[in-house]
Design a protein around this motif. Structure first.
Motif, mmCIF file in Angstrom:
data_model
loop_
_atom_site.group_PDB
_atom_site.id
_atom_site.type_symbol
_atom_site.label_atom_id
_atom_site.label_comp_id
_atom_site.label_asym_id
_atom_site.label_seq_id
_atom_site.Cartn_x
_atom_site.Cartn_y
_atom_site.Cartn_z
ATOM 1 N N UNK A 1 10.083 19.814 -20.012
ATOM 2 C CA UNK A 1 9.907 20.279 -18.628
ATOM 3 C C UNK A 1 10.007 19.014 -17.776
ATOM 4 N N UNK A 2 11.037 18.880 -16.983
ATOM 5 C CA UNK A 2 11.221 17.620 -16.261
ATOM 6 C C UNK A 2 11.690 17.835 -14.832
ATOM 7 N N UNK A 3 11.297 16.894 -13.966
ATOM 8 C CA UNK A 3 11.809 16.843 -12.599
ATOM 9 C C UNK A 3 11.621 18.183 -11.860
ATOM 10 N N UNK A 4 10.486 18.862 -12.139
ATOM 11 C CA UNK A 4 10.246 20.135 -11.434
ATOM 12 C C UNK A 4 9.663 19.893 -10.045
ATOM 13 N N UNK A 5 8.683 19.002 -9.972
ATOM 14 C CA UNK A 5 7.984 18.791 -8.702
ATOM 15 C C UNK A 5 8.261 17.411 -8.119
ATOM 16 N N UNK B 1 10.835 30.321 -7.193
ATOM 17 C CA UNK B 1 10.526 31.451 -6.308
ATOM 18 C C UNK B 1 9.027 31.559 -6.062
ATOM 19 N N UNK B 2 8.241 31.577 -7.140
ATOM 20 C CA UNK B 2 6.794 31.770 -6.986
ATOM 21 C C UNK B 2 6.108 30.621 -6.275
ATOM 22 N N UNK B 3 6.590 29.385 -6.517
ATOM 23 C CA UNK B 3 5.947 28.232 -5.872
ATOM 24 C C UNK B 3 6.550 27.961 -4.494
ATOM 25 N N UNK B 4 7.477 28.793 -4.112
ATOM 26 C CA UNK B 4 8.128 28.687 -2.801
ATOM 27 C C UNK B 4 8.637 27.268 -2.577
ATOM 28 N N UNK C 1 -3.011 28.756 1.359
ATOM 29 C CA UNK C 1 -2.771 27.385 1.791
ATOM 30 C C UNK C 1 -2.950 26.290 0.766
ATOM 31 N N UNK C 2 -3.476 26.600 -0.436
ATOM 32 C CA UNK C 2 -3.655 25.535 -1.429
ATOM 33 C C UNK C 2 -2.345 25.262 -2.167
ATOM 34 N N UNK C 3 -2.159 24.014 -2.595
ATOM 35 C CA UNK C 3 -0.938 23.668 -3.331
ATOM 36 C C UNK C 3 -1.153 23.874 -4.829
ATOM 37 N N UNK C 4 -0.056 24.164 -5.533
ATOM 38 C CA UNK C 4 -0.088 24.363 -6.989
ATOM 39 C C UNK C 4 -0.735 23.160 -7.677
#
Ligand code: DI6
Ligand code: FE
Length: 393
Positions: free
Chosen positions: A228-232, A278-281, A77-80
């Motif tokens: 690394x941009x605009x990922x999250x 994929x991994x961070x769903x 349940x924890x967020x990245x």
């Protein structure tokens, strides 16, 4: 060397398929690509598929430690981002990487390196970014350079000192930027340890203004940038990177169409990283419809936290299933387009005067490479005109 009876995916225009083709190689270069050959000396490849050597244009494969515990935490349940804010995430790997010797880092990296190479990777990009102090960043880059001397592969190194602010500088961003832009970059440039400079532009890492300071410093040392941009979230990092003629802007799930146009005009390419998605769903897909008018490289993003992915073939499948790329786009993404992301024009396609980096597959069609999961049909790898893995029929 003359290879015949091949189905050649030249990747010069889409698959650029040549049926019953032949390829001749001399002095490490492709000298001709033809429809058919009658030469008795030709090696008959039995109709097998030939592609360019694969290129993984975004990895973080040198690091210490293990973050499987965070995978557990996220699934509980924890967020990245929350794990990162609490001192885990990138900082967890930084602590382990600082504590590891160069030899330990090298041994661990070699194992990961070898699994990528076993699938026909002949060029790989490797970033630093888990040291966040001058000494450890230099240690990581030296390990990355060392990998190229221990295995038959070209390694492009990227300095990612701007991965996040280390705990000791959490309240003193200016202090860390000073070390990064003056001390670290100067030493790394002087020793020739990096081919490019990258940053992680995100709310949990570097802001747009902080990223710009790093880009300016890279420019003074003549090093190209990427981001690394605009990922999250959509912070506008991609537009900044375009203004600095970035080689590539990577992730970009949250990039809008306007942003796609801006980076396309600058000549930067947008690298998709389906492993992290994929991994961070993640739910937000990158703007594939707008991107596919331009070049779209894909890469594993192999890293200990958000993308522990050790297979470029799997990544091709993920790009198809998760992002809707066609198998043709996926193969372009790890050949011709990945070469663009690294600023390399001598590889990524099968054509006269290109480097003879080639993979022979026990496969009939190029689409077979992104179709199955967990199956490696590699038959042989030629790099610089020499067989370095497997054997020819
Ligand atoms: N690439 C990165 O550098 C970050 N995310 C990504 O996709 C952080 C990776 C990490 O968590 O270690
Ligand atoms: Fe990354």
């Amino acid at each position: 060397m003359l290879l015949s009876n091949l189905r050649i995916a030249t990747m010069t225009s889409g698959y650029g398929l040549i049926e019953n083709g032949s390829v001749s190689i001399a002095s490490g270069m492709i000298t001709s690509v033809a429809k058919k050959t009658t030469s008795a000396e030709a090696i008959d490849c039995g109709g097998r598929l030939l592609t360019p050597g694969l290129i993984d244009c975004h990895t973080h494969l040198v690091y210490g430690g293990n973050r499987a515990n965070e995978f557990e935490m996220r699934l509980n349940g924890l967020a990245y981002a929350d794990i990162a804010q609490a001192g885990g995430g990138i900082m967890s790997t930084v602590r382990a990487t600082r504590a590891a010797s160069g030899q330990d880092l090298l041994n661990a990296a070699l194992k990961r390196h070898d699994s990528l190479l076993a699938e026909g990777v002949t060029t790989i990009e490797i970033k630093s970014g888990y040291g966040l102090d001058v000494e450890t960043e230099v240690k990581m880059l030296k390990v990355a350079r060392m990998l190229a001397t221990l295995r038959p592969v070209d390694v492009k190194t990227t300095f990612l000192g701007a991965h996040t602010f280390p705990t000791e500088f959490k309240e003193n961003h200016a202090g860390y930027l000073e070390i990064l832009c003056n001390q670290a970059l100067a030493q790394i440039a002087k020793e020739g340890l990096a081919d490019a400079v990258d940053a992680f532009c995100e709310s949990i890492a570097f802001s747009v203004a902080e990223t710009e300071q790093v880009f300016k410093a890279a420019g003074t040392h003549g090093l190209p940038v990427k981001l690394h941009a605009e990922q999250l979230s959509n912070l506008g990092g991609a537009k900044l990177a375009a203004g600095y003629n970035a080689l590539s802007v990577d992730h970009i799930e949250y990039l809008d169409e306007d942003g796609v146009e801006t980076i396309a005009k600058s000549g930067s390419v947008a690298v998709l990283l389906p492993g992290a998605f994929y991994y961070l769903r993640e739910k937000q897909s990158p703007p594939v419809a707008a991107l596919r008018k331009h070049r779209v490289p894909i890469a594993t993003d192999l890293n200990p936290g958000s993308s522990p992915v050790l297979s470029l073939l799997t990544t091709m499948n993920m790009a198809c299933v998760l992002f809707g790329l066609t198998p043709e786009e996926a193969l372009l993404g790890v050949t011709a387009n990945a070469a663009c992301a690294l600023g390399l024009s001598d590889r990524g396609t099968i054509a006269a005067s290109q480097r003879a980096d080639l993979v022979l597959w026990d496969a009939e069609r190029p689409g077979d490479l992104s179709y199955p999961l967990g199956f490696n049909p590699l038959a042989a790898v030629i790099r610089n005109g020499e067989i370095i893995r497997g054997s020819l029929p």
